[in-house]
Design a protein around this motif. Sequence first.
Motif, PDB file in Angstrom:
ATOM      1  N   GLU A 177       8.003   5.490  -0.467  1.00 29.28           N
ATOM      2  CA  GLU A 177       9.165   5.024  -1.341  1.00 29.28           C
ATOM      3  C   GLU A 177       9.644   3.890  -2.104  1.00 29.28           C
ATOM      4  O   GLU A 177      10.375   3.909  -2.774  1.00 29.28           O
ATOM      5  CB  GLU A 177      10.490   5.506  -0.146  1.00 29.28           C
ATOM      6  N   ALA A 178       9.893   2.262  -0.757  1.00 31.42           N
ATOM      7  CA  ALA A 178       9.998   1.411  -1.562  1.00 31.42           C
ATOM      8  C   ALA A 178       8.968   1.191  -2.770  1.00 31.42           C
ATOM      9  O   ALA A 178      10.038   0.599  -3.326  1.00 31.42           O
ATOM     10  CB  ALA A 178       9.389   0.459   0.673  1.00 31.42           C
ATOM     11  N   ALA A 179       7.980   1.156  -2.421  1.00 35.18           N
ATOM     12  CA  ALA A 179       6.562   0.879  -3.811  1.00 35.18           C
ATOM     13  C   ALA A 179       7.251   1.218  -5.089  1.00 35.18           C
ATOM     14  O   ALA A 179       7.440   0.659  -5.377  1.00 35.18           O
ATOM     15  CB  ALA A 179       5.414   1.780  -3.670  1.00 35.18           C
ATOM     16  N   LEU A 180       7.716   3.115  -4.723  1.00 36.42           N
ATOM     17  CA  LEU A 180       7.976   3.241  -6.405  1.00 36.42           C
ATOM     18  C   LEU A 180       9.716   2.881  -6.120  1.00 36.42           C
ATOM     19  O   LEU A 180       9.804   2.440  -7.410  1.00 36.42           O
ATOM     20  CB  LEU A 180       7.974   4.972  -5.922  1.00 36.42           C
ATOM     21  N   GLU A 182      10.178  -0.627  -5.681  1.00 37.23           N
ATOM     22  CA  GLU A 182      10.303  -1.835  -6.230  1.00 37.23           C
ATOM     23  C   GLU A 182       9.923  -1.284  -7.665  1.00 37.23           C
ATOM     24  O   GLU A 182      10.007  -2.643  -8.617  1.00 37.23           O
ATOM     25  CB  GLU A 182       9.034  -2.407  -5.677  1.00 37.23           C
ATOM     26  N   LYS A 183       9.019   0.357  -8.167  1.00 33.91           N
ATOM     27  CA  LYS A 183       8.692  -0.030  -9.584  1.00 33.91           C
ATOM     28  C   LYS A 183      10.023   0.566 -10.793  1.00 33.91           C
ATOM     29  O   LYS A 183      10.053   0.350 -11.491  1.00 33.91           O
ATOM     30  CB  LYS A 183       8.029   0.994  -9.625  1.00 33.91           C
ATOM     31  N   LEU A 341      -1.988   4.283  -4.099  1.00 33.84           N
ATOM     32  CA  LEU A 341      -0.985   6.511  -4.186  1.00 33.84           C
ATOM     33  C   LEU A 341      -0.175   6.103  -5.661  1.00 33.84           C
ATOM     34  O   LEU A 341       0.083   7.077  -6.377  1.00 33.84           O
ATOM     35  CB  LEU A 341      -0.277   6.190  -3.484  1.00 33.84           C
ATOM     36  N   ILE A 342       0.391   5.466  -5.975  1.00 35.49           N
ATOM     37  CA  ILE A 342       1.472   4.964  -8.007  1.00 35.49           C
ATOM     38  C   ILE A 342       0.652   5.004  -8.275  1.00 35.49           C
ATOM     39  O   ILE A 342       0.264   5.850  -9.243  1.00 35.49           O
ATOM     40  CB  ILE A 342       1.897   3.411  -7.277  1.00 35.49           C
ATOM     41  N   GLY A 354       6.299   6.676 -17.724  1.00 38.71           N
ATOM     42  CA  GLY A 354       7.549   6.291 -18.304  1.00 38.71           C
ATOM     43  C   GLY A 354       9.140   5.150 -18.046  1.00 38.71           C
ATOM     44  O   GLY A 354       9.437   4.872 -18.676  1.00 38.71           O
ATOM     45  N   LYS A 355       9.434   5.729 -16.099  1.00 39.05           N
ATOM     46  CA  LYS A 355      10.771   5.417 -15.972  1.00 39.05           C
ATOM     47  C   LYS A 355      10.443   4.315 -14.957  1.00 39.05           C
ATOM     48  O   LYS A 355      11.530   3.428 -15.090  1.00 39.05           O
ATOM     49  CB  LYS A 355      11.406   6.715 -14.630  1.00 39.05           C
ATOM     50  N   THR A 356       9.493   3.894 -15.130  1.00 41.79           N
ATOM     51  CA  THR A 356       9.694   1.981 -14.425  1.00 41.79           C
ATOM     52  C   THR A 356       9.649   1.041 -14.827  1.00 41.79           C
ATOM     53  O   THR A 356       9.885   0.927 -16.128  1.00 41.79           O
ATOM     54  CB  THR A 356       7.874   1.947 -13.570  1.00 41.79           C
TER      55      THR A 356
END
Length: 362
Positions: A177-180, A182-183, A341-342, A354-356
Motif C-alpha cells: 500500500e505504501a509503495a503504491l 508513493e507512486k 509486485l508493482i 498511467g495514473k502514477t
Amino acid sequence: MKKTALIYCEGHFGTMDGKTANGLIRSSRKYEIAGVIDSTKAGMDSGECLEGKNNGIPIFESLEHAVKMLPLLPNHFIYGIAPAEAFLKEDERKIIMKAIELKMEIINPLHEFFTDDAEFLNHSIQYGVGLHDIRKPVPSKDLHLFSGRILNIQTPVVAILGTDSAVGKRTTSVILEAALLEKGLKVAFVATGQTGLIQGAKYGVAIDAMPLQFMIGEIENEIMKAYDDENPDIIIVEGQGALSHPAYVSSCGIVRGSRPGAVIIQHPPKRTNLGDFSFMKMPTIESEIELVESFSSAKVIAVTINHENMTDEEIENVVTDYEEKLELPTTDVLKHGCGKLISSLFELFPEIEGKTNKVLSN
C-alpha cells in the motif's frame, strides 16, 4: 494527533504469537507506541529485535518497569499477543486490572470480550476508562449479506493470501500500500484482522469473529465503502489464514467477498508445520497456488517470502528457485521492497500505471 500506547507481549515479541505487537511496531497510523512489555527481551530496542534496526521504542520487563521508566504514561494499553487458545491467563488478568487502575484505555484483540466480563467492566467504570473489544462484531441486524454490488466495480482488487496464519500477509499488504501511494496512486486498504484494525486501517472487519452467513457480505461491504468514499485506483485486501488451512475458513470468505482480480501469495519456505497445528504439515507453494486459482477466478501474479529462520543467501536462492519453477515474480518485501509486485500489477492492470506520478524503481 496519534494516541499513545504501551503494548503487552510477554514472552512472544518477535514470534508468531506476537504478531499484533510485531505489526504495531512496524506500522501504526493510530498509535504512537511508547514501549513493549516482554521480560524475555527487556532492555532491547524493539526495532533491533524485530528488524535489526533501532527504532527508539524500548522493551520493558513489566508494566511497573514501564511506568517507572517512561516520562509520560501512555493512555492506551494494547494486549499484543495472538495466542492459539485466544483467552487470557490468570496473571494476565491481573496486569489488565492494573492497567485499568492506571487509567489506561484497554485495547483487546482477543475473542474473549472484556466488555462481557463483569470484573473488567466494573473495574473500568470505577476508574473511568474504556474497554475496546476489537473483534466484537456489531449486532446481527447491522451486518451485511452478500449483495453482488462488487460485481459491478471496475477498480482492480488484489488479495494478499498465504499458506498459513502469521506469515506476513498484513505486513506485505501495508508495505505494498505504501509503495503504491508513493507512486501517486489512490489506494484503499481493507483490513480483515484485529491487528490491521488496531494499526488504524480506515476500512475493514475482524473476519474471523463474524457469523459465517455474514462473512462474505461484510467483506464486500467494506470494499464498497472504500470504493464509494475514496474512488481508489486499486484496492488491497488483507488475507487471513490460508485457503488450504484445515482449521480456518476466513480465506474462503475473503476470496468470495472481495472477488479479487489478482492474488499475491505469502509463504515461509523454512516452516515445515502449520504454526498453531504442529501435527500438520505445511502446504507447498505449488499446491496453494493451484488451490487458489481453482477456487477463484483470479490468477496468482507473484509470491512473497516470509524469511523466518532464513539467511540472506537462502532468501536469494529461494527467490531464484521459485521464479524458475513457478514462473512468477518472487520477492521478500521487507528485504527487497515491492518493485516486482508493482511491475506485475501494472502488467495485469495497465490502466493504473498511467495514473502514477513517479517512475517505477527496482
